[in-house]
Design a protein around this motif. Structure first.
Motif, PDB file in Angstrom:
ATOM      1  N   TRP A 102       0.814  -1.214   0.000  1.00 29.47           N
ATOM      2  CA  TRP A 102       0.000   0.000   0.000  1.00 29.47           C
ATOM      3  C   TRP A 102       0.848   1.265   0.000  1.00 29.47           C
ATOM      4  O   TRP A 102       0.464   2.274  -0.596  1.00 29.47           O
ATOM      5  N   LEU A 103       1.992   1.233   0.649  1.00 30.08           N
ATOM      6  CA  LEU A 103       2.871   2.396   0.660  1.00 30.08           C
ATOM      7  C   LEU A 103       3.411   2.682  -0.740  1.00 30.08           C
ATOM      8  O   LEU A 103       3.413   3.833  -1.189  1.00 30.08           O
ATOM      9  N   ILE A 104       3.847   1.640  -1.429  1.00 38.87           N
ATOM     10  CA  ILE A 104       4.364   1.817  -2.787  1.00 38.87           C
ATOM     11  C   ILE A 104       3.257   2.321  -3.711  1.00 38.87           C
ATOM     12  O   ILE A 104       3.459   3.256  -4.500  1.00 38.87           O
ATOM     13  N   ALA A 105       2.066   1.725  -3.622  1.00 40.92           N
ATOM     14  CA  ALA A 105       0.955   2.141  -4.476  1.00 40.92           C
ATOM     15  C   ALA A 105       0.531   3.570  -4.185  1.00 40.92           C
ATOM     16  O   ALA A 105       0.292   4.359  -5.105  1.00 40.92           O
ATOM     17  N   ALA A 106       0.449   3.935  -2.916  1.00 45.65           N
ATOM     18  CA  ALA A 106       0.009   5.285  -2.557  1.00 45.65           C
ATOM     19  C   ALA A 106       1.026   6.338  -2.982  1.00 45.65           C
ATOM     20  O   ALA A 106       0.655   7.391  -3.527  1.00 45.65           O
ATOM     21  N   VAL A 107       2.303   6.069  -2.763  1.00 46.22           N
ATOM     22  CA  VAL A 107       3.336   7.031  -3.152  1.00 46.22           C
ATOM     23  C   VAL A 107       3.359   7.206  -4.666  1.00 46.22           C
ATOM     24  O   VAL A 107       3.489   8.324  -5.170  1.00 46.22           O
ATOM     25  N   ALA A 162       7.577  -4.049  -7.696  1.00 46.44           N
ATOM     26  CA  ALA A 162       7.419  -2.667  -7.226  1.00 46.44           C
ATOM     27  C   ALA A 162       7.448  -1.696  -8.406  1.00 46.44           C
ATOM     28  O   ALA A 162       6.690  -0.716  -8.423  1.00 46.44           O
ATOM     29  N   LEU A 163       8.285  -1.960  -9.385  1.00 51.65           N
ATOM     30  CA  LEU A 163       8.363  -1.106 -10.567  1.00 51.65           C
ATOM     31  C   LEU A 163       7.063  -1.146 -11.364  1.00 51.65           C
ATOM     32  O   LEU A 163       6.547  -0.102 -11.784  1.00 51.65           O
ATOM     33  N   MET A 164       6.505  -2.336 -11.565  1.00 53.15           N
ATOM     34  CA  MET A 164       5.246  -2.449 -12.317  1.00 53.15           C
ATOM     35  C   MET A 164       4.088  -1.828 -11.550  1.00 53.15           C
ATOM     36  O   MET A 164       3.259  -1.129 -12.143  1.00 53.15           O
ATOM     37  N   LEU A 165       4.023  -2.084 -10.248  1.00 52.34           N
ATOM     38  CA  LEU A 165       2.971  -1.479  -9.431  1.00 52.34           C
ATOM     39  C   LEU A 165       3.101   0.036  -9.433  1.00 52.34           C
ATOM     40  O   LEU A 165       2.119   0.754  -9.610  1.00 52.34           O
ATOM     41  N   GLY A 166       4.323   0.523  -9.290  1.00 49.36           N
ATOM     42  CA  GLY A 166       4.554   1.963  -9.308  1.00 49.36           C
ATOM     43  C   GLY A 166       4.203   2.591 -10.643  1.00 49.36           C
ATOM     44  O   GLY A 166       3.619   3.676 -10.687  1.00 49.36           O
TER      45      GLY A 166
END
Length: 143
Positions: free
Chosen positions: A58-63, A124-128
Motif C-alpha cells: 500500500w505504501l508503494i501504491a500510494a506514493v 514494485a516497478l510495475m505497481l509503481g
C-alpha cells in the motif's frame, strides 16, 4: 510578450508517470531497509501474510499514485506559467533528495536474497508504473 509554450498532455503524462514510478521504486528500496518486504506476499511457509508486506504494497501504491498526480498537476501548472520558479526548484530538490537517499540505501548490502530482491524490485516497478500512470491520468483529466 511571448505566449506560454504548449506542452503535449502525453509528454506531461509520460513524465509524471516516470517520476511517480521512480518515487515508488525509491520508497520500495527505503522500505526494505526498515523491514517492509514486498516479497512476503508470496512464498510464506505457513500461508499467513505478514502485515509488513501489506504495508509495503500500500505504501508503494500510494506514493506512486500521489506522486504521479502531484507531478502531473505541477507540470501542467509550470507549463502554463502558474507555478513560481522558486517552488519549481524546491520541488525538484526534494525529489532528488529522495532519489539520492534511495540510491544510498541501495548501495549497501541488501537484507533480502539477490533473486528475491530482483523480483520484488520488478513487482514494485510495475505497481509503481501502473499507479503513477493512473494518478497522472486523473490529474490531467481534471485540467
Amino acid at each position: 510578450m511571448p505566449g506560454t509554450p504548449y506542452f503535449s498532455p502525453r509528454l506531461i503524462l509520460g513524465a509524471a508517470a516516470m517520476f511517480g514510478m521512480l518515487l515508488a521504486l525509491g520508497i520500495h528500496i527505503l522500505g526494505q531497509r526498515f523491514g517492509l518486504d514486498l516479497g512476503d506476499l508470496w512464498g510464506t511457509p505457513n500461508g499467513i501474510i505478514p502485515a509488513t508486506a501489506a504495508i509495503a504494497w500500500w505504501l508503494i501504491a500510494a506514493v506512486a499514485f500521489v506522486g504521479g498526480y502531484v507531478t502531473a498537476s505541477l507540470l501542467f501548472s509550470a507549463a502554463s506559467g502558474h507555478l513560481p520558479r522558486r517552488l519549481q526548484h524546491a520541488l525538484i530538490a526534494g525529489g532528488l533528495l529522495l532519489l539520492i537517499a534511495a540510491g544510498q540505501a541501495a548501495s549497501g548490502p541488501s537484507p533480502v536474497p539477490t533473486l528475491h530482491g530482483f523480483y520484488n524490485g520488478i513487482v514494485a516497478l510495475m505497481l509503481g508504473a501502473a499507479m503513477a500512470f493512473a494518478g497522472a491520468h486523473f490529474a490531467l483529466a481534471r485540467h
